[in-house]
Scaffold this motif. Structure first.
Motif, PDB file in Angstrom:
ATOM      1  N   LEU A   1      -2.472  -2.513  -3.130  1.00 23.97           N
ATOM      2  CA  LEU A   1      -2.265  -2.348  -4.564  1.00 23.97           C
ATOM      3  C   LEU A   1      -2.251  -3.715  -5.236  1.00 23.97           C
ATOM      4  O   LEU A   1      -1.762  -4.683  -4.669  1.00 23.97           O
ATOM      5  CB  LEU A   1      -0.941  -1.627  -4.818  1.00 23.97           C
TER       6      LEU A   1
ATOM      7  N   ALA B   1      -6.269   3.099  -6.893  1.00 26.69           N
ATOM      8  CA  ALA B   1      -6.173   3.147  -5.434  1.00 26.69           C
ATOM      9  C   ALA B   1      -5.705   4.502  -4.922  1.00 26.69           C
ATOM     10  O   ALA B   1      -5.996   4.870  -3.796  1.00 26.69           O
ATOM     11  CB  ALA B   1      -5.218   2.057  -4.949  1.00 26.69           C
ATOM     12  N   ALA B   2      -4.969   5.240  -5.738  1.00 24.14           N
ATOM     13  CA  ALA B   2      -4.334   6.445  -5.231  1.00 24.14           C
ATOM     14  C   ALA B   2      -4.916   7.739  -5.780  1.00 24.14           C
ATOM     15  O   ALA B   2      -4.314   8.787  -5.618  1.00 24.14           O
ATOM     16  CB  ALA B   2      -2.839   6.393  -5.546  1.00 24.14           C
TER      17      ALA B   2
ATOM     18  N   PHE C   1      -1.445   1.251  -9.554  1.00 29.12           N
ATOM     19  CA  PHE C   1      -1.483   2.275  -8.521  1.00 29.12           C
ATOM     20  C   PHE C   1      -2.561   3.307  -8.801  1.00 29.12           C
ATOM     21  O   PHE C   1      -2.946   4.051  -7.933  1.00 29.12           O
ATOM     22  CB  PHE C   1      -0.099   2.935  -8.511  1.00 29.12           C
TER      23      PHE C   1
ATOM     24  N   GLU D   1      -2.622  10.781   3.037  1.00 25.04           N
ATOM     25  CA  GLU D   1      -3.553   9.855   2.373  1.00 25.04           C
ATOM     26  C   GLU D   1      -2.959   8.451   2.384  1.00 25.04           C
ATOM     27  O   GLU D   1      -1.745   8.294   2.287  1.00 25.04           O
ATOM     28  CB  GLU D   1      -3.775  10.279   0.916  1.00 25.04           C
ATOM     29  N   GLU D   2      -3.806   7.443   2.476  1.00 26.58           N
ATOM     30  CA  GLU D   2      -3.350   6.049   2.427  1.00 26.58           C
ATOM     31  C   GLU D   2      -4.208   5.285   1.431  1.00 26.58           C
ATOM     32  O   GLU D   2      -5.426   5.414   1.425  1.00 26.58           O
ATOM     33  CB  GLU D   2      -3.473   5.404   3.811  1.00 26.58           C
ATOM     34  N   THR D   3      -3.556   4.501   0.571  1.00 27.87           N
ATOM     35  CA  THR D   3      -4.287   3.718  -0.420  1.00 27.87           C
ATOM     36  C   THR D   3      -4.718   2.391   0.188  1.00 27.87           C
ATOM     37  O   THR D   3      -4.229   1.974   1.235  1.00 27.87           O
ATOM     38  CB  THR D   3      -3.415   3.401  -1.652  1.00 27.87           C
ATOM     39  N   GLU D   4      -5.611   1.724  -0.523  1.00 25.08           N
ATOM     40  CA  GLU D   4      -5.903   0.335  -0.193  1.00 25.08           C
ATOM     41  C   GLU D   4      -4.757  -0.493  -0.741  1.00 25.08           C
ATOM     42  O   GLU D   4      -3.844   0.030  -1.376  1.00 25.08           O
ATOM     43  CB  GLU D   4      -7.225  -0.072  -0.838  1.00 25.08           C
TER      44      GLU D   4
ATOM     45  N   TYR E   1       0.871  -1.172   0.000  1.00 25.03           N
ATOM     46  CA  TYR E   1       0.000   0.000   0.000  1.00 25.03           C
ATOM     47  C   TYR E   1       0.907   1.221   0.000  1.00 25.03           C
ATOM     48  O   TYR E   1       2.120   1.116   0.221  1.00 25.03           O
ATOM     49  CB  TYR E   1      -0.945   0.011   1.196  1.00 25.03           C
TER      50      TYR E   1
END
Length: 130
Positions: A35, A49-50, A46, A30-33, A19
């Motif tokens: 990948l 998710a981003a 990416f 911010e944090e993604t789920e 992630y």
């Protein structure tokens, strides 16, 4: 996002779950789920998710912030229980956004020992708001 030899990183055949965390200027982190790897490669998807959207006014004060500002990105492995999970970090200077045209670039990722750990291709677009 490409991280060479990810499969060899943990010594096993299972892939890590990655992630990313990123921060633009002084906006909230911010944090993604997790990948997703593209089929049979070390390339991660990416983009979905981003996706993040920020409203930046077009005025001299914000132009000064962009001129000196940066986007910081960190990529982490959720499965690295014994360590901090850091794969690498990268920084994108925001001065090119003063053109109001956006940019597409590749930034290197560096690990905690300052070794190259991969690279991240970013596409930053600019959309005018009233």
């Amino acid at each position: 996002l490409v991280i060479p030899s990810l499969g060899h990183r943990s010594g096993g055949s299972s892939r890590p779950r990655l992630y990313a965390m990123f921060q633009l200027l002084d906006f909230p982190l911010e944090e993604t789920e997790s990948l997703n790897f593209l089929e049979s490669s070390d390339v991660l998807n990416f983009s979905q998710a981003a996706a993040a959207f920020y409203r930046l006014p077009a005025n001299p004060a914000w132009d000064r912030r962009l001129l000196a500002g940066k986007l910081e990105v960190g990529v982490f492995d959720e499965t690295d229980v014994g360590g901090e999970g850091l794969i690498g970090t990268g920084t994108l200077m925001l001065a090119p956004l003063l053109s109001r045209r956006g940019l597409a670039t590749t930034i290197p990722l560096r690990d905690a020992r300052d070794h190259n750990s991969g690279y991240l291709t970013l596409d930053v677009s600019w959309e005018a708001h009233p």
